[in-house]
Scaffold this active site. Structure first.
Site, short mmCIF file in Angstrom:
data_model
loop_
_atom_site.label_atom_id
_atom_site.label_comp_id
_atom_site.label_asym_id
_atom_site.label_seq_id
_atom_site.Cartn_x
_atom_site.Cartn_y
_atom_site.Cartn_z
N GLU A 33 -5.98 -10.84 -1.24
CA GLU A 33 -6.76 -10.64 0.00
C GLU A 33 -8.25 -10.64 -0.31
OE1 GLU A 33 -5.34 -7.32 2.31
OE2 GLU A 33 -3.25 -7.71 1.78
N GLU A 48 0.79 -1.24 0.00
CA GLU A 48 0.00 0.00 0.00
C GLU A 48 0.82 1.29 0.00
OE1 GLU A 48 -2.75 -0.38 3.25
OE2 GLU A 48 -3.70 -2.16 2.41
C1 XIL Z 1 -5.76 -6.36 8.49
C2 XIL Z 1 -6.00 -7.53 9.44
O1 XIL Z 1 -6.89 -8.43 8.83
C3 XIL Z 1 -6.56 -7.04 10.73
O2 XIL Z 1 -6.64 -8.10 11.68
C4 XIL Z 1 -5.67 -5.93 11.31
O3 XIL Z 1 -6.28 -5.40 12.46
C5 XIL Z 1 -5.46 -4.83 10.30
O4 XIL Z 1 -4.94 -5.38 9.10
N1 XIL Z 1 -4.86 -4.81 3.73
C6 XIL Z 1 -3.77 -5.55 4.16
C7 XIL Z 1 -3.89 -6.40 5.36
O5 XIL Z 1 -2.75 -5.59 3.45
O6 XIL Z 1 -2.68 -6.51 6.05
C8 XIL Z 1 -4.97 -5.88 6.30
O7 XIL Z 1 -5.13 -6.83 7.34
C9 XIL Z 1 -6.27 -5.68 5.53
C10 XIL Z 1 -6.10 -4.65 4.44
#
Ligand code: XIL
Length: 399
Positions: free
Chosen positions: A275, A169
Site C-alpha cells: 500500500e 492489521e
Molecule cells: C482505506 C481506503 O483507501 C479508504 O478509501 C477507506 O475509506 C478506508 O480504507 N490500510 C488498509 C486499507 O489496509 O484497506 C485502507 O484503505 C488504508 C489503510
C-alpha cells in the site's frame, strides 16, 4: 544544385534512413533495452524482471486517461474497498459481488493480475458478524460466520485472484500482541490461523499474505515474526507478509524496512509492499490506523507542491526503490495505494487536505519521483551492459 548542396542533401538522406532502420552496430555498447527505455519507459516495463507493479483502484469506474495510465504502468491491481467484508457481505448470507467482479473482469481483459484485499479486517466489517439476538454472539457462531464468509468469497474468486491479503492489521500498536478487535475477543487468537486454513481450502492456488502497517518497525516487527511462527505451528498456510508502506516524507525508516524484509524472508516468507505512498504533509498520527482521525489542520499544499518538497519526494522514492531492487529476490510485488494524487486516500485521512503522495499528479502528469525511480533501472542496466539478444523478453509484450 552545387556539389556542396548535393553532399548535404545526400548526408541528410542517409541519416534519415538510418533513423528508420538503425543497424545494431550503430547502437554502440549500450544495450538496446536502455535506448528503448529512454523513449517509452513505463513502471511495469522497467521493473518487470524485478517484481510486479501494482496500484489500488476503486473499481472498474476509471476514466479513459486513468485506464491508459493503469494499463501502461501496472501489471497488478488491488481493490481499494470493494472486496472488504462491508462491501461484499453487508448482511448475513447476502453477498454483493457485482462491483468486485467488474474490477476483476477489467483487470483480466487488460492483462493485469488481481490481489484480493482483504478477507478479514476489524474495519469496514459489519457488526452482524459479532451479534446474535441483540447480544454478543458466542465463539462458535462467529467462527462459523468467519468460515462461511471466507469460503464463499475466496471460493467465488478462486482462479481469478493471484493472492489474498487474508488478515489485515491484527497486530496491536501498543503493548499487547494482537489488537483487541471483535475477531479476537469473540473467537480468540486462533481466528487468524482459521482464516488462512479456510482461504487455502477455498483457493489452493492463491498466495496468502498477512498484511499490516508499521510492521517494519519494532516492536510490531517482532510480533509479526511471532505471528508467522504461531501460524506455522498451527499448520496454517501463510506464504507471505505484506508491509503496507504508508510512509511520511523525511521520516521513512529505511533501515527498519531492510531489516524487516530480511527477517520475514528468513522465516520463509515472500515479501510484498502492498500500500505504498509517501505523505508529504505534516501529521501527528503514525502508521495507517484508519480509525484515528486528527482535528482539521492547515491544508499546506493546496496550490501545489513547492519544488524543494517535490525534489525530496523524488529522492526518497528513489532511495526506497533502490532498496527494493537490492532485495528483488525477496519481493514479489510493489503496489501503490492509489493511481494518482487525486485518488489518494491521504486527501481524506487523517484529516481533509490536498495531498501529493504518488507518482502522478491530479492532472495525471508524471512527477519527478517517477523519473528518479525509472532512472534506477537504467543505471542498473548501464552498470551491467548485457548484449541484447534478438527476442529478449524485455522487448516482448508484457504478461
Ligand atoms: C482505506 C481506503 O483507501 C479508504 O478509501 C477507506 O475509506 C478506508 O480504507 N490500510 C488498509 C486499507 O489496509 O484497506 C485502507 O484503505 C488504508 C489503510
Amino acid at each position: 544544385m552545387t556539389l556542396n548542396q548535393y553532399a548535404i542533401w545526400f548526408a541528410t538522406l542517409m541519416v534519415a534512413s538510418l533513423g528508420f532502420e538503425m543497424p545494431l552496430h550503430a547502437l554502440g555498447n549500450r544495450p538496446l533495452a536502455v535506448l528503448q527505455n529512454q523513449k517509452e519507459d513505463t513502471l511495469r516495463k522497467a521493473f518487470h524482471k524485478s517484481f510486479a507493479m501494482g496500484a489500488a483502484i476503486p473499481g472498474a469506474e476509471l476514466n479513459a486517461a486513468e485506464r491508459r495510465l493503469l494499463f501502461a504502468n501496472f501489471n497488478t491491481v488491488t481493490p481499494e474497498n470493494c472486496m472488504k467484508p462491508l462491501s461484499l457481505h453487508p448482511k448475513e448470507g447476502r453477498f454483493r459481488f457485482a462491483k468486485a467482479d467488474a474490477l476483476v473482469e477489467m483487470a483480466h481483459a487488460n492483462g493485469l493480475a488481481v490481489n484480493g484485499h482483504a478477507l478479514l479486517w476489524h474495519k469496514q466489517c459489519p457488526d452482524w458478524f459479532f451479534m446474535e439476538d441483540g447480544q454478543q454472539a458466542g465463539r462458535e457462531r462467529v467462527l462459523q460466520r468467519l468460515r462461511t464468509h471466507i469460503a464463499t468469497v475466496a471460493g467465488h474468486f478462486a482462479g481469478k485472484v493471484q493472492s489474498w491479503d487474508v488478515v489485515n492489521e491484527a497486530i496491536d500498536d501498543k503493548d499487547e500482541y494482537l489488537r483487541k478487535s471483535k475477531w479476537l475477543t469473540s473467537i480468540g487468537e486462533d481466528f487468524i490461523a482459521e482464516a488462512f486454513i479456510v482461504a487455502h481450502k477455498a483457493d489452493p492456488k492463491a498466495e496468502l499474505y498477512y498484511n499490516d502497517y508499521s510492521i517494519e518497525r519494532r516492536p510490531k516487527r517482532d510480533k509479526a515474526l511471532r505471528l508467522i511462527r504461531d501460524l506455522k505451528q498451527r499448520g496454517a498456510p501463510i506464504h507471505g507478509i505484506g508491509i503496507q508502506g504508508h510512509w511520511a516524507l523525511d521520516s521513512i525508516p529505511f533501515q527498519d524496512i531492510e531489516d524487516a524484509i530480511l527477517a520475514f524472508h528468513s522465516e520463509g516468507m515472500k515479501v510484498a509492499i502492498t500500500e505504498l505512498d509517501i505523505d508529504v504533509g505534516k501529521r501527528k498520527t503514525d502508521g495507517a490506523d484508519v480509525g484515528r482521525l486528527e482535528r482539521v489542520r492547515a491544508d499546506l499544499f493546496a496550490n501545489g507542491l513547492p519544488a524543494d518538497v517535490q525534489q525530496r519526494l523524488a529522492d526518497q522514492y528513489a532511495q526506497l526503490f533502490a532498496l527494493f531492487l537490492k532485495h528483488q529476490d525477496k519481493i514479489t510485488r510493489v503496489t501503490f495505494w492509489g493511481l494518482h494524487d487525486g485518488r489518494s486516500w491521504l486527501n481524506g485521512w487523517p484529516f481533509q487536505r490536498t495531498n501529493h503522495p504518488l507518482f502522478w499528479d491530479r492532472d495525471l502528469q508524471a512527477k519527478p519521483a517517477l523519473s528518479a525511480v525509472l532512472a534506477l533501472t537504467r543505471k542498473k542496466a548501464d552498470k551491467n551492459p548485457q548484449p541484447m539478444a534478438i527476442g529478449d523478453s524485455k522487448l516482448s509484450p508484457q504478461p
